[in-house]
Design a protein around this motif. Structure first.
Motif, short mmCIF file in Angstrom:
data_model
loop_
_atom_site.label_atom_id
_atom_site.label_comp_id
_atom_site.label_asym_id
_atom_site.label_seq_id
_atom_site.Cartn_x
_atom_site.Cartn_y
_atom_site.Cartn_z
N THR A 171 11.61 -1.03 7.06
CA THR A 171 10.06 -0.57 7.00
C THR A 171 9.65 -0.24 5.56
O THR A 171 8.55 -0.60 5.02
CB THR A 171 9.96 0.42 7.88
OG1 THR A 171 10.27 0.15 8.99
CG2 THR A 171 8.43 0.71 7.76
N GLU A 172 10.65 0.29 4.57
CA GLU A 172 10.14 0.93 3.42
C GLU A 172 10.03 -0.28 2.47
O GLU A 172 9.53 -0.06 1.19
CB GLU A 172 11.26 1.83 2.88
CG GLU A 172 12.66 1.39 2.74
CD GLU A 172 13.34 1.35 3.76
OE1 GLU A 172 14.66 1.16 3.61
OE2 GLU A 172 13.02 1.83 4.96
N ALA A 173 10.55 -1.43 2.76
CA ALA A 173 10.53 -2.58 1.95
C ALA A 173 9.13 -3.32 1.92
O ALA A 173 8.80 -4.07 0.94
CB ALA A 173 11.56 -3.68 2.18
N VAL A 174 8.28 -3.22 3.07
CA VAL A 174 7.05 -3.92 3.00
C VAL A 174 6.00 -2.77 2.30
O VAL A 174 5.95 -1.52 2.69
CB VAL A 174 6.71 -3.76 4.48
CG1 VAL A 174 5.57 -4.78 4.64
CG2 VAL A 174 7.85 -4.91 5.10
N ILE A 175 5.39 -3.42 1.43
CA ILE A 175 4.23 -2.77 0.74
C ILE A 175 2.82 -3.07 1.27
O ILE A 175 2.29 -4.45 1.09
CB ILE A 175 4.06 -3.06 -0.86
CG1 ILE A 175 5.73 -2.58 -1.30
CG2 ILE A 175 3.21 -2.47 -1.71
CD1 ILE A 175 5.99 -2.95 -2.66
N PRO A 176 1.74 -2.30 1.73
CA PRO A 176 0.49 -2.48 2.31
C PRO A 176 -0.43 -2.75 1.14
O PRO A 176 -0.34 -1.91 0.12
CB PRO A 176 0.36 -1.48 3.23
CG PRO A 176 1.16 -0.51 2.70
CD PRO A 176 2.42 -0.91 2.09
N GLU A 177 -1.06 -3.81 1.08
CA GLU A 177 -2.07 -3.97 0.05
C GLU A 177 -3.65 -4.30 0.71
O GLU A 177 -3.60 -4.52 2.17
CB GLU A 177 -1.51 -5.34 -0.97
CG GLU A 177 -0.36 -4.94 -1.55
CD GLU A 177 0.01 -6.43 -2.30
OE1 GLU A 177 -0.41 -7.38 -2.06
OE2 GLU A 177 0.84 -6.16 -3.18
N ALA A 178 -4.40 -4.26 -0.02
CA ALA A 178 -5.70 -4.59 0.41
C ALA A 178 -5.95 -5.86 1.11
O ALA A 178 -6.75 -6.19 2.18
CB ALA A 178 -6.71 -4.52 -0.63
#
Length: 402
Positions: free
Chosen positions: A337-344
């Motif tokens: 989970t910590e490897a996924v980066i949410p973006e706009a």
């Protein structure tokens, strides 16, 4: 006329032998705006300036060594010895930990909360007013369909029935005589119809009285288990007074709701896992009904399953957790989970390729508190950065650590 003449007195002469002559006033000089600093204050200012410059150089060398360490410009530009990309520049690479993407088994499940309902449940009430003359309710015990539960004083209803039976006998005799007279044409057809109508009305009233009498004897509408009661023999009850409850608890129903986006994936016959939080045991129930409409308030799809409950494992009213399996995959790609980066514009991950950080846009699927499914953007074997994400930028050299 006397003429006045103005005479000028001669200037006094000072005797320089006894009194000194007056001296001229000192010339007035223009005031200066600033007083030039003394020599002592000058060297102190230069000393403070030198200390400030020395502190700035120290901070630059201490905390920004990559910019300050430009001695070997040729090696840094070529990525050779001494440069961050060369053999001697490993100390300049950002240490990171990676996760190697691999195919895994993934079960697509929808978690929901549910409630246990009795297969059938009813509140036993009185439809008449009167005193309870008999009470056959054993709290918490099973009863069969049609079994008498309690009865109410029905003396008035029985007397009204008997009276109506006498009236019917009288109206029947009148109707018989009127028919004989009609056959002989002694009376009109209208007179006979009036007599016959009295007979038919009396018979209908008798049926209504018998129906009222039946309400005085309350019986179990189906087989089930009785609840608690506060009624006793002699208690006066009014219409609508609650006496007890009757529930059929084998089987039981499981009511729950799934998000509207999964409504198309739910089918009648699907098996759901039911977790009873009181005992922490799991049971399998089967979906038998789906509401045709999505709740417009919660945007969820109401679903109902059935569990046999042969051993009274679940009690109506209990709170349970329901997991509905929508599918299973053996080639799913998942990353921490910590490897996924949410973006706009969506989501991305940072991968390592040729010892450099390379960002990639991805699409996610099922997620949990530890892993997230990647549906697009990665392939088996990709190395995804899971630590040090905030310290690297696209193209930065990285060093993979265990």
């Amino acid at each position: 006329m006397p003429v006045e003449t103005n005479t000028v007195a001669p200037a006094p002469k000072w005797d320089t032998t006894t009194t000194p002559g007056p001296t001229a006033a000192p010339p007035v000089s223009d005031p200066t705006p600033e007083t030039p600093p003394s020599k002592g204050r000058g060297w102190l200012g230069w000393l403070i300036a030198a200390l400030v410059i020395a502190a700035m150089v120290f901070v630059k060398m201490k905390y920004f060594p990559s910019n300050a360490a430009g001695g070997d410009k040729k090696g840094a530009a070529a990525g050779g010895k001494g440069g961050p990309g060369g053999a001697g520049g490993k100390g300049q690479r950002t240490p990171v930990q990676v996760y190697v993407v691999a195919a895994t088994n993934l079960t697509d499940e929808v978690a929901a909360t549910g409630s246990v309902l009795a297969e059938e449940s009813v509140v036993i009430k009185s439809e008449l007013s009167g005193k309870i003359t008999s009470l056959n309710i054993k709290e918490g015990q099973s009863v069969s369909k049609g079994q008498l539960l309690f009865s109410i004083n029905a003396d008035e209803a029985q007397a009204a029935i008997q009276k109506q039976q006498y009236n019917i006998k009288l109206f029947r005799d009148q109707e018989r005589r009127q028919r004989t007279l009609l056959d002989k044409e002694y009376i009109s057809a209208q007179e006979y119809e009036t007599s016959n109508n009295q007979l038919l009305t009396a018979q209908a009233d008798l049926q209504a009285l018998r129906a009222t009498l039946d309400k005085a004897y309350v019986r179990a509408p189906f087989s089930g288990v009785l609840g608690l009661t506060t009624a006793t023999v002699g208690t006066y009850v009014s219409p609508g007074a609650e006496i007890t409850t009757l529930s059929r608890v084998r089987p039981v129903k499981i009511d729950f709701a799934v998000p509207g986006r999964f409504a198309a994936n739910v089918r009648v016959g699907d098996v759901v896992s039911v977790l009873d939080e009181t005992t922490n045991k799991k049971y399998d129930a089967k979906v038998y009904a789906i509401d045709p409409q999505i709740d417009p308030v919660s945007r969820t799809q109401p679903v109902r399953a059935r569990f046999a409950n042969t051993g009274n494992e679940l009690r109506p009213g209990a709170f349970v957790r329901v997991n509905l399996k929508l599918g299973e995959s053996e080639t799913a790609l998942q990353v921490p989970t910590e490897a996924v980066i949410p973006e706009a514009s969506g989501y991305s991950v940072y991968t390592v390729k040729n010892n450099k950080m390379v960002p990639k846009k991805v699409k996610i699927g099922i997620r949990s508190d530890k892993v997230i499914q990647i549906t697009d953007g990665l392939v088996v074997g990709d190395s995804v950065i899971r630590t040090g994400i905030l310290q690297v930028k696209p193209g930065d050299a990285v060093r993979v650590t265990k």
